[in-house]
Design a protein around this motif. Structure first.
Motif, short mmCIF file in Angstrom:
data_model
loop_
_atom_site.label_atom_id
_atom_site.label_comp_id
_atom_site.label_asym_id
_atom_site.label_seq_id
_atom_site.Cartn_x
_atom_site.Cartn_y
_atom_site.Cartn_z
N PHE A 227 0.84 -1.20 0.00
CA PHE A 227 0.00 0.00 0.00
C PHE A 227 0.87 1.25 0.00
O PHE A 227 1.90 1.30 0.66
CB PHE A 227 -0.91 -0.01 1.23
CG PHE A 227 -1.73 1.25 1.40
CD1 PHE A 227 -2.93 1.40 0.76
CD2 PHE A 227 -1.27 2.28 2.20
CE1 PHE A 227 -3.68 2.55 0.90
CE2 PHE A 227 -2.00 3.43 2.36
CZ PHE A 227 -3.21 3.55 1.71
N GLY A 228 0.47 2.27 -0.75
CA GLY A 228 1.17 3.54 -0.72
C GLY A 228 1.91 3.82 -2.02
O GLY A 228 1.68 3.19 -3.04
N THR A 229 2.81 4.78 -1.97
CA THR A 229 3.57 5.20 -3.14
C THR A 229 4.87 4.42 -3.22
O THR A 229 5.66 4.41 -2.28
CB THR A 229 3.88 6.70 -3.07
OG1 THR A 229 2.65 7.43 -3.00
CG2 THR A 229 4.64 7.15 -4.30
N VAL A 230 5.06 3.76 -4.35
CA VAL A 230 6.27 2.99 -4.58
C VAL A 230 7.17 3.78 -5.52
O VAL A 230 6.73 4.25 -6.57
CB VAL A 230 5.94 1.61 -5.20
CG1 VAL A 230 7.22 0.84 -5.49
CG2 VAL A 230 5.04 0.82 -4.26
N LYS B 66 7.28 7.20 -9.85
CA LYS B 66 6.44 6.91 -8.70
C LYS B 66 5.12 6.33 -9.16
O LYS B 66 4.62 6.69 -10.23
CB LYS B 66 6.16 8.18 -7.88
CG LYS B 66 7.39 8.85 -7.32
CD LYS B 66 7.01 10.11 -6.55
CE LYS B 66 8.24 10.82 -6.02
NZ LYS B 66 7.88 12.06 -5.27
N LYS B 67 4.57 5.44 -8.37
CA LYS B 67 3.25 4.88 -8.64
C LYS B 67 2.55 4.60 -7.32
O LYS B 67 3.16 4.04 -6.40
CB LYS B 67 3.35 3.61 -9.48
CG LYS B 67 1.98 3.11 -9.94
CD LYS B 67 2.11 1.95 -10.91
CE LYS B 67 0.73 1.50 -11.38
NZ LYS B 67 0.81 0.36 -12.33
#
Length: 321
Positions: free
Chosen positions: A28-31, A290-291
């Motif tokens: 979960f979150g920004t990778v 970023k994704k």
């Protein structure tokens, strides 16, 4: 003394609020990922084919394309625009036809209602309900999918009144249908990279100055003879199509205001969107992508929280002789 109070976020097993560490473990979150040189194009690559541009042309925004590739793209956009315009015009004609039919039905219903009031002595309320029912029946005949199954005029009105008292929003007859509207399409062809308006006549042919045989590199500055690299900041003159180092333009061409006998103004200079070097210290370099990932239900990772697994061993494996 009472028992320990639980958090208001705590629920049944498996539905408690996830901690930050658990969310990160589940993706979960920004990778973020560091881009390497292989992910960044060269300064002379086409933005569509991602290969060295053949018969290169440049857009007013500074994106380089192969002439054949960008012309095929613009032609495909024009064909798509033509199809979308035809679909829009057809939808507009259908909408106008529906409006005309609806007005004709309302006029006919008003005449029938007037006739009932003046010749049969029907009350105003009954006549109004009859008029509304006739319009409803005509709409149901024109749109069979919207009909609730009632066949007679008065039955449709009765079912409509009864449905107002029901709260069963899941019933098909009470579920509103989204009206499908065809929006007016955009009639402008656009640059595939920037999304800005782009016409064929806006493309400027690019002329590279080749490096002499036996020397390293492919292209060079026509004035200083310095070889171009991916770290070079380049500009293109729309008057001639020649490519220069930005430093060369600022020092040699801009003060003179002309090149090759042609006047050069600021609007005649396009800064080329060059490739990357892979080094974060370079100005304007984009070396990280970023994704954002949302942890949703049904992702198959719910049991990884350990709520449906046995306790872990604190002593490791024990071998019995």
């Amino acid at each position: 003394m009472g028992g320990q109070r639980h958090s208001k976020n705590a629920g049944v097993m498996g539905s408690e609020c996830l901690t930050y560490a658990e969310r990160k473990a589940l993706g979960f979150g920004t990778v973020k990922e560091r881009l390497g040189k292989d992910s960044l194009g060269n300064y002379d690559d086409c933005c569509l084919t991602l290969m060295e541009a053949k018969d290169p042309v440049i857009t007013p925004d500074g994106h380089l394309y192969s002439k054949e590739a960008i012309l095929e793209n613009l032609l495909a956009q024009k064909k798509a625009i033509k199809r979308n315009l035809q679909a829009y015009e057809t939808a507009q004609q259908q909408e106008q036809q529906k409006e005309l039919e609806k007005k004709a039905i309302e006029r006919e219903a008003a005449l029938i209602s007037f006739d009932r009031r003046n010749h049969l002595g029907v009350s105003e309320g009954v006549a109004a309900r009859l008029e509304a029912a006739i319009v409803k029946e005509a709409e149901a005949l024109r749109n069979p999918k919207e009909s609730s199954g009632a066949k007679s005029v008065m039955a449709i009105k009765e079912n409509e009144d009864r449905a107002k008292d029901l709260k069963a929003f899941w019933m098909p007859s009470l579920t509103p249908e989204a009206e499908v509207k065809v929006e007016k399409p955009d009639t402008d062809t656009r640059c595939p990279s920037s999304g800005n308006k782009l016409r064929m006549k806006d493309l400027v042919p690019v002329r590279w100055t080749l490096v002499p045989e036996g020397e390293s590199g492919k292209h060079m500055d026509p004035i200083t003879k310095e070889t171009f690299t991916n770290s070079s900041k380049l500009v293109v003159l729309t008057t001639t199509g020649d490519v220069f180092l930005k430093e060369t333009y600022d020092k040699c061409i801009k003060p003179e205001g002309s090149y090759a006998g042609k006047k050069v103004r600021d609007k005649d200079v396009i800064e080329l969107k060059t490739g990357g070097t892979g080094f974060a210290a370079r100005d304007g370099e984009r070396v990280e992508t970023k994704k954002y990932f949302m942890l949703g239900p049904g992702n198959g990772l719910r049991d990884l929280r350990g709520q449906h697994q046995g306790p872990r061993s604190l002593g490791g494996l024990v071998f019995m002789n």
